[in-house]
Design a protein around this motif. Structure first.
Motif, PDB file in Angstrom:
ATOM      1  N   LEU A 168       0.535   5.105  -7.790  1.00  0.00           N
ATOM      2  CA  LEU A 168       0.748   4.731  -6.392  1.00  0.00           C
ATOM      3  C   LEU A 168      -0.518   4.112  -5.798  1.00  0.00           C
ATOM      4  N   LYS A 169      -1.672   4.661  -6.151  1.00  0.00           N
ATOM      5  CA  LYS A 169      -2.938   4.085  -5.679  1.00  0.00           C
ATOM      6  C   LYS A 169      -3.108   2.662  -6.191  1.00  0.00           C
ATOM      7  N   TYR A 170      -2.821   2.458  -7.483  1.00  0.00           N
ATOM      8  CA  TYR A 170      -2.901   1.110  -8.049  1.00  0.00           C
ATOM      9  C   TYR A 170      -1.927   0.169  -7.342  1.00  0.00           C
ATOM     10  N   ALA A 171      -0.691   0.619  -7.209  1.00  0.00           N
ATOM     11  CA  ALA A 171       0.338  -0.223  -6.587  1.00  0.00           C
ATOM     12  C   ALA A 171      -0.053  -0.607  -5.162  1.00  0.00           C
ATOM     13  N   ASP A 172      -0.544   0.348  -4.409  1.00  0.00           N
ATOM     14  CA  ASP A 172      -0.969   0.056  -3.035  1.00  0.00           C
ATOM     15  C   ASP A 172      -2.104  -0.969  -3.017  1.00  0.00           C
ATOM     16  N   ALA A 173      -3.071  -0.796  -3.893  1.00  0.00           N
ATOM     17  CA  ALA A 173      -4.208  -1.717  -3.954  1.00  0.00           C
ATOM     18  C   ALA A 173      -3.776  -3.116  -4.392  1.00  0.00           C
TER      19      ALA A 173
ATOM     20  N   ILE B  29       2.000  -3.994  -4.453  1.00  0.00           N
ATOM     21  CA  ILE B  29       3.293  -4.026  -5.130  1.00  0.00           C
ATOM     22  C   ILE B  29       3.828  -2.599  -5.176  1.00  0.00           C
ATOM     23  N   THR B  30       5.052  -2.420  -5.646  1.00  0.00           N
ATOM     24  CA  THR B  30       5.614  -1.084  -5.791  1.00  0.00           C
ATOM     25  C   THR B  30       5.236  -0.514  -7.148  1.00  0.00           C
ATOM     26  N   VAL B  31       5.404   0.783  -7.306  1.00  0.00           N
ATOM     27  CA  VAL B  31       5.124   1.418  -8.596  1.00  0.00           C
ATOM     28  C   VAL B  31       6.068   0.859  -9.657  1.00  0.00           C
TER      29      VAL B  31
END
Length: 135
Positions: A115-120, A123-125
């Protein structure tokens, strides 16, 4: 360049909030800031750069499908982020980001990290886990 000659070639800025700030000479002969909606020469240069990035993403996408690298590598390239940038934006340590670039290690990632990656990456997970062809 005079203020009335500032290019307004919509392409990348069409329907966007972002615009270029340029300086041009006004009627009094003073430089003044003028907003521009783009310039065809700049648009052409950006096309070349984006074509190159798309090609690099396609190479990485094939590597992901071959399980040589993780989907994270693809999305980082697509978002123009390197390991340090993603670590900074996501709050995930650089060492962990580098580890998750390996396919098997990425599969072990917990949902909170994804989720942290997706937010950064904005995009969505679910999108993070896929490597769809870039259209």
């Amino acid at each position: 360049m005079k203020t009335g000659d500032v290019p307004q070639d919509l392409k990348y800025f069409k329907n966007k909030v972002i615009r270029d700030l340029m300086y041009a000479v006004d009627e009094s002969g003073r430089y003044t800031p003028v907003l521009s909606d783009g310039w065809s020469v700049k648009n052409d240069a950006l096309n070349v750069v984006w074509d190159d990035i798309r090609e690099q993403c396609e190479v990485i996408r094939r590597q992901v499908l071959a399980k040589e690298v993780s989907p994270l590598a693809y999305h980082m390239k697509k978002a123009l982020q390197d390991t340090g940038m993603l670590a900074s934006y996501s709050g995930v340590p650089k060492r962990t980001v580098r580890k998750h670039l390996k396919y098997e290690e990425f599969l072990k990632s917990d949902e909170a990290t994804l989720l942290k990656y997706a937010d950064a990456l904005r995009i969505t997970v679910d999108e993070l886990k896929r490597v769809d062809e870039w259209k």
